[in-house]
Scaffold this motif. Structure first.
Motif, PDB file in Angstrom:
ATOM      1  N   GLY A 210     -88.693 -16.196   6.533  1.00  0.00           N
ATOM      2  CA  GLY A 210     -88.989 -15.034   7.373  1.00  0.00           C
ATOM      3  C   GLY A 210     -89.936 -15.373   8.506  1.00  0.00           C
ATOM      4  N   VAL A 211     -90.952 -16.160   8.189  1.00  0.00           N
ATOM      5  CA  VAL A 211     -91.931 -16.521   9.216  1.00  0.00           C
ATOM      6  C   VAL A 211     -91.267 -17.360  10.309  1.00  0.00           C
ATOM      7  N   ILE A 212     -90.409 -18.287   9.913  1.00  0.00           N
ATOM      8  CA  ILE A 212     -89.735 -19.120  10.918  1.00  0.00           C
ATOM      9  C   ILE A 212     -88.803 -18.261  11.792  1.00  0.00           C
ATOM     10  N   ILE A 213     -88.087 -17.323  11.162  1.00  0.00           N
ATOM     11  CA  ILE A 213     -87.240 -16.412  11.948  1.00  0.00           C
ATOM     12  C   ILE A 213     -88.095 -15.650  12.958  1.00  0.00           C
ATOM     13  N   GLY A 214     -89.216 -15.141  12.492  1.00  0.00           N
ATOM     14  CA  GLY A 214     -90.127 -14.403  13.367  1.00  0.00           C
ATOM     15  C   GLY A 214     -90.602 -15.274  14.517  1.00  0.00           C
ATOM     16  N   GLU A 215     -90.938 -16.501  14.198  1.00  0.00           N
ATOM     17  CA  GLU A 215     -91.450 -17.407  15.244  1.00  0.00           C
ATOM     18  C   GLU A 215     -90.365 -17.796  16.246  1.00  0.00           C
ATOM     19  N   PHE A 216     -89.128 -17.894  15.755  1.00  0.00           N
ATOM     20  CA  PHE A 216     -88.015 -18.164  16.664  1.00  0.00           C
ATOM     21  C   PHE A 216     -87.982 -17.116  17.765  1.00  0.00           C
ATOM     22  N   LEU A 217     -88.184 -15.879  17.369  1.00  0.00           N
ATOM     23  CA  LEU A 217     -87.949 -14.773  18.284  1.00  0.00           C
ATOM     24  C   LEU A 217     -89.137 -14.459  19.161  1.00  0.00           C
ATOM     25  N   SER A 218     -90.320 -14.603  18.612  1.00  0.00           N
ATOM     26  CA  SER A 218     -91.465 -14.228  19.427  1.00  0.00           C
ATOM     27  C   SER A 218     -92.685 -14.964  18.962  1.00  0.00           C
ATOM     28  N   ALA A 219     -92.967 -16.078  19.589  1.00  0.00           N
ATOM     29  CA  ALA A 219     -94.210 -16.739  19.242  1.00  0.00           C
ATOM     30  C   ALA A 219     -94.580 -17.697  20.351  1.00  0.00           C
ATOM     31  N   ARG A 220     -95.830 -17.970  20.436  1.00  0.00           N
ATOM     32  CA  ARG A 220     -96.310 -18.968  21.388  1.00  0.00           C
ATOM     33  C   ARG A 220     -96.845 -20.175  20.614  1.00  0.00           C
ATOM     34  N   GLN A 221     -96.913 -20.012  19.337  1.00  0.00           N
ATOM     35  CA  GLN A 221     -97.444 -21.083  18.486  1.00  0.00           C
ATOM     36  C   GLN A 221     -96.656 -21.122  17.191  1.00  0.00           C
ATOM     37  N   LEU A 223     -94.518 -23.670  14.021  1.00  0.00           N
ATOM     38  CA  LEU A 223     -93.434 -24.649  13.941  1.00  0.00           C
ATOM     39  C   LEU A 223     -92.112 -24.044  14.395  1.00  0.00           C
ATOM     40  N   GLY A 224     -91.896 -22.763  14.126  1.00  0.00           N
ATOM     41  CA  GLY A 224     -90.669 -22.094  14.573  1.00  0.00           C
ATOM     42  C   GLY A 224     -90.599 -22.091  16.087  1.00  0.00           C
ATOM     43  N   TYR A 225     -91.728 -21.779  16.682  1.00  0.00           N
ATOM     44  CA  TYR A 225     -91.802 -21.806  18.141  1.00  0.00           C
ATOM     45  C   TYR A 225     -91.521 -23.220  18.650  1.00  0.00           C
ATOM     46  N   LEU A 226     -92.112 -24.208  17.996  1.00  0.00           N
ATOM     47  CA  LEU A 226     -91.944 -25.597  18.407  1.00  0.00           C
ATOM     48  C   LEU A 226     -90.471 -25.992  18.342  1.00  0.00           C
ATOM     49  N   ILE A 227     -89.789 -25.562  17.280  1.00  0.00           N
ATOM     50  CA  ILE A 227     -88.373 -25.896  17.121  1.00  0.00           C
ATOM     51  C   ILE A 227     -87.557 -25.302  18.269  1.00  0.00           C
ATOM     52  N   ILE A 228     -87.767 -24.022  18.542  1.00  0.00           N
ATOM     53  CA  ILE A 228     -87.018 -23.353  19.612  1.00  0.00           C
ATOM     54  C   ILE A 228     -87.325 -23.983  20.978  1.00  0.00           C
ATOM     55  N   GLN A 232     -84.793 -26.095  23.474  1.00  0.00           N
ATOM     56  CA  GLN A 232     -84.479 -25.625  24.822  1.00  0.00           C
ATOM     57  C   GLN A 232     -84.720 -26.702  25.874  1.00  0.00           C
ATOM     58  N   VAL A 233     -85.754 -27.513  25.654  1.00  0.00           N
ATOM     59  CA  VAL A 233     -86.037 -28.561  26.651  1.00  0.00           C
ATOM     60  C   VAL A 233     -85.525 -29.917  26.180  1.00  0.00           C
ATOM     61  N   PHE A 234     -84.703 -29.905  25.125  1.00  0.00           N
ATOM     62  CA  PHE A 234     -84.063 -31.114  24.627  1.00  0.00           C
ATOM     63  C   PHE A 234     -85.031 -32.213  24.212  1.00  0.00           C
ATOM     64  N   LYS A 235     -86.177 -31.805  23.629  1.00  0.00           N
ATOM     65  CA  LYS A 235     -87.069 -32.809  23.069  1.00  0.00           C
ATOM     66  C   LYS A 235     -86.749 -32.919  21.586  1.00  0.00           C
ATOM     67  N   LEU A 236     -85.689 -33.657  21.278  1.00  0.00           N
ATOM     68  CA  LEU A 236     -85.210 -33.699  19.905  1.00  0.00           C
ATOM     69  C   LEU A 236     -86.208 -34.361  18.951  1.00  0.00           C
ATOM     70  N   ASN A 237     -87.008 -35.266  19.497  1.00  0.00           N
ATOM     71  CA  ASN A 237     -88.041 -35.896  18.664  1.00  0.00           C
ATOM     72  C   ASN A 237     -88.964 -34.828  18.083  1.00  0.00           C
ATOM     73  N   TYR A 238     -89.344 -33.889  18.955  1.00  0.00           N
ATOM     74  CA  TYR A 238     -90.256 -32.829  18.513  1.00  0.00           C
ATOM     75  C   TYR A 238     -89.572 -31.908  17.497  1.00  0.00           C
ATOM     76  N   LEU A 239     -88.301 -31.631  17.785  1.00  0.00           N
ATOM     77  CA  LEU A 239     -87.564 -30.721  16.904  1.00  0.00           C
ATOM     78  C   LEU A 239     -87.486 -31.301  15.493  1.00  0.00           C
ATOM     79  N   ILE A 240     -87.081 -32.543  15.395  1.00  0.00           N
ATOM     80  CA  ILE A 240     -86.925 -33.135  14.065  1.00  0.00           C
ATOM     81  C   ILE A 240     -88.292 -33.332  13.401  1.00  0.00           C
ATOM     82  N   ALA A 241     -89.292 -33.654  14.199  1.00  0.00           N
ATOM     83  CA  ALA A 241     -90.642 -33.780  13.639  1.00  0.00           C
ATOM     84  C   ALA A 241     -91.063 -32.442  13.025  1.00  0.00           C
ATOM     85  N   ALA A 242     -90.791 -31.353  13.758  1.00  0.00           N
ATOM     86  CA  ALA A 242     -91.161 -30.030  13.231  1.00  0.00           C
ATOM     87  C   ALA A 242     -90.422 -29.734  11.937  1.00  0.00           C
ATOM     88  N   LEU A 243     -89.148 -30.104  11.896  1.00  0.00           N
ATOM     89  CA  LEU A 243     -88.364 -29.882  10.666  1.00  0.00           C
ATOM     90  C   LEU A 243     -88.977 -30.640   9.491  1.00  0.00           C
TER      91      LEU A 243
END
Ligand code: ADP
Ligand code: MG
Lengths: 272, 250
Positions: A210-221, A223-228, A232-243
């Motif tokens: 739930g928290v990750i879903i929430g962060e996807f939609l509206s967050a400035r901080q 891990l969910g925000y980091l993933i989204i 969007q800016v194609f920094k896949l290193n960051y995305l996988i690191a966050a995962l």
């Protein structure tokens, strides 16, 4: 005497084979992990897979190191962890409280039952956009999004666990001159404690979702925000690191509750 | 002697949507202080219902129950809580009634010592044998110092041999503590071996078929010893006939 010593060695043999089994499993786990990482790294280095899309263990490790240096690792992880923990604790408190109320009053529980069933079967990710419109973006919304995923199911499960207590045990409290509060305190709570801990174990995972879903939609901080953001800016290193950080958090939280469960089970067993 | 319990024309029915189940009809009896009364009757006739009424867990639909003093109720199974130690189980009544005084705790401790459970005070119920668990359940009932004990088939969960011993044991404890008791049982020999008076109940809805005072030439016999006497046989036959007469009417 001879039979006895033979028995002892049989016991020893059993213990030894048990340990051997555990060592084998541990070794194989490590080998799997190691092989996977090396294959990944090798494939990325030899350009068998596109390292821009698939990244590689060394790049991820480096990314995490960079995040650690600029402090964003602690910020995002900390924010997400805090949101998960707050929503988890709130879910636990609210669902125990509600389930207690529902246990105390049959009528109330019958009146509220359709609501609970509907709210529980609703796909909770569909609720999150609405929550954001209603509550604005911010940590409060994300915590409530986290709660919304776990809460209704948790209330229903805790209530069911409460109802499963043996009626004869409840009767015993009344024969000793007790009242409803004492039935709760002396029978219902202790008897359903193991069930409650299993429910908590499920809840922590759901709160994380739930928290990750929430962060996807509206967050400035977080891990969910980091993933989204990273997607969007194609920094896949960051995305996988966050995962990977998420995996570690999920595993860690699960372990804490598993420990708790183990301790409860032990404290109920006989002292040797 | 002082009357401890008086039931006057007590009737009770269970109600649910599929209909009414009359369980007790017009039951009248009394129990004097220090007496040991047994209730026997066919299974399902309403014995447990009667005890629930006496313990005020249920309210009679008509008639009255008057009791002088506190009630202790012992259920069929021991229902010791596994999450509590034996000591915590035994003092559960005091805890619930908020009477954990020095004096009451000392009495609980003394009873545990007298009846061989003191060394198991920190053990969990699952570590005890069936007989010991039943004894712990009895002590749990006795610790709040009830004036009247209600025992609902307290031995029926035990195997036959244990049952004879535990029955002897429990009766000895009840006699020693000077308690008044009502024992529900469907075992006629159990009823005859322990009680001063037997109340024979009819089929459901239960009513009092016959009241049978028991007297043995030697009044201090243990339950086990009573089983060897001539009177025991006679009483057994009387009660047996009475219950079977009931059977043939149906
Ligand atoms: N809660 C209840 N609702 C409806 N009927 C009941 C209920 N409890 C017991 N009865 C019925 O009342 C009768 C007497 O039950 P009970 O007092 O337990 O009998 P006994 O203890 O003599 O075996 C039984 O026929 C049983 O089916
Ligand atoms: Mg019964």
């Amino acid at each position: 005497m001879k039979a006895r010593s033979e028995k002892l060695t049989l016991q020893e043999a059993y213990v030894q084979s048990h340990h051997r089994h555990h060592r084998l499993v541990g070794l194989c786990r490590f080998l799997c992990f190691f092989t996977f990482l090396s294959a990944w790294e090798l494939c990325a280095d030899l350009d068998i897979i596109n390292s821009f899309i698939f990244s590689s263990p060394s790049r991820i490790a480096y990314t995490i190191f960079l995040m650690w240096q600029d402090g964003s690792l602690f910020l995002h992880t900390g924010v997400t962890l805090l949101e998960i923990l707050i929503s988890f604790v709130l879910v636990a408190i609210v669902s125990l409280g509600t389930a207690t109320l529902l246990w105390c009053s049959r009528t109330l529980s019958e009146i509220l039952e359709p609501w609970l069933v509907i709210l529980n079967s609703l796909p909770k990710s569909a609720l999150a956009p609405l929550l954001i419109v209603w509550l604005g973006s911010g940590m409060r919304t994300i915590i409530i999004a986290g709660m919304s995923v776990a809460l209704f199911g948790s209330v229903i499960s805790v209530c069911t666990a409460f109802r499963e207590s043996a009626p004869e045990k409840i009767r015993l409290i009344y024969t000793l001159g007790g009242n409803q509060a004492q039935v709760l305190y002396c029978v219902i709570f202790p008897e359903s404690l193991p069930a409650i801990i299993s429910i908590l174990k499920v809840n922590i995972g759901l709160c994380l979702v739930g928290v990750i879903i929430g962060e996807f939609l509206s967050a400035r901080q977080g891990l969910g925000y980091l993933i989204i953001y990273a997607s969007q800016v194609f920094k896949l290193n960051y995305l996988i690191a966050a995962l990977i950080i998420l995996c570690v958090i999920a595993f860690g939280l699960y372990q804490i509750i598993a420990r708790l469960e183990h301790r409860v089970r032990k404290s109920r067993q006989a002292q040797p | 002697m002082e009357t401890l319990l008086q039931a006057d024309h007590v009737s009770y029915s269970y109600h649910n949507l599929s209909g009414e189940t009359p369980a007790l009809s017009d039951i009248t009896f009394s129990v004097k202080k220090g007496e040991f009364l047994s209730l026997v009757g066919p299974s399902g006739c309403g014995k447990s219902t009667l005890l629930s009424l006496l313990a005020t867990l249920l309210k009679p639909e008509s008639g009255t129950v008057t009791i002088q003093g506190r009630i202790g109720y012992m259920l069929q199974k021991d229902h010791l809580f596994e999450w509590r130690t034996i000591w915590k189980n035994v003092t559960l009544g005091l805890e619930i009634q908020k009477r954990m005084t020095q004096e009451n705790l000392a009495r609980a401790q003394q009873m545990m010592k007298d009846y061989g459970l003191w060394e198991f005070r920190d053990a969990r119920p699952s570590e005890l044998s069936g007989g010991m668990r039943q004894r712990a359940a009895l002590i749990r009932t006795l610790v709040p110092d009830p004036d009247l004990l209600l025992l609902d088939e307290p031995f029926s969960a035990l195997d036959y041999q244990t049952r004879l011993h535990v029955c002897d044991d429990v009766c000895r404890i009840i006699k020693k503590e000077g308690k008044t008791a009502i024992l529900v049982t469907h075992d006629l020999s159990e009823a005859i071996s322990v009680s001063d008076r037997v109340l024979i109940l009819s089929h459901r809805p239960a009513s009092v078929r016959r009241e049978l005072p028991l007297s043995f030439t030697d009044s201090r016999l243990t339950p086990m010893a009573r089983r060897q006497t001539r009177e025991f046989q006679d009483y057994f036959n009387i009660i047996w006939k009475e219950l079977n007469a009931d059977e043939s009417e149906i």
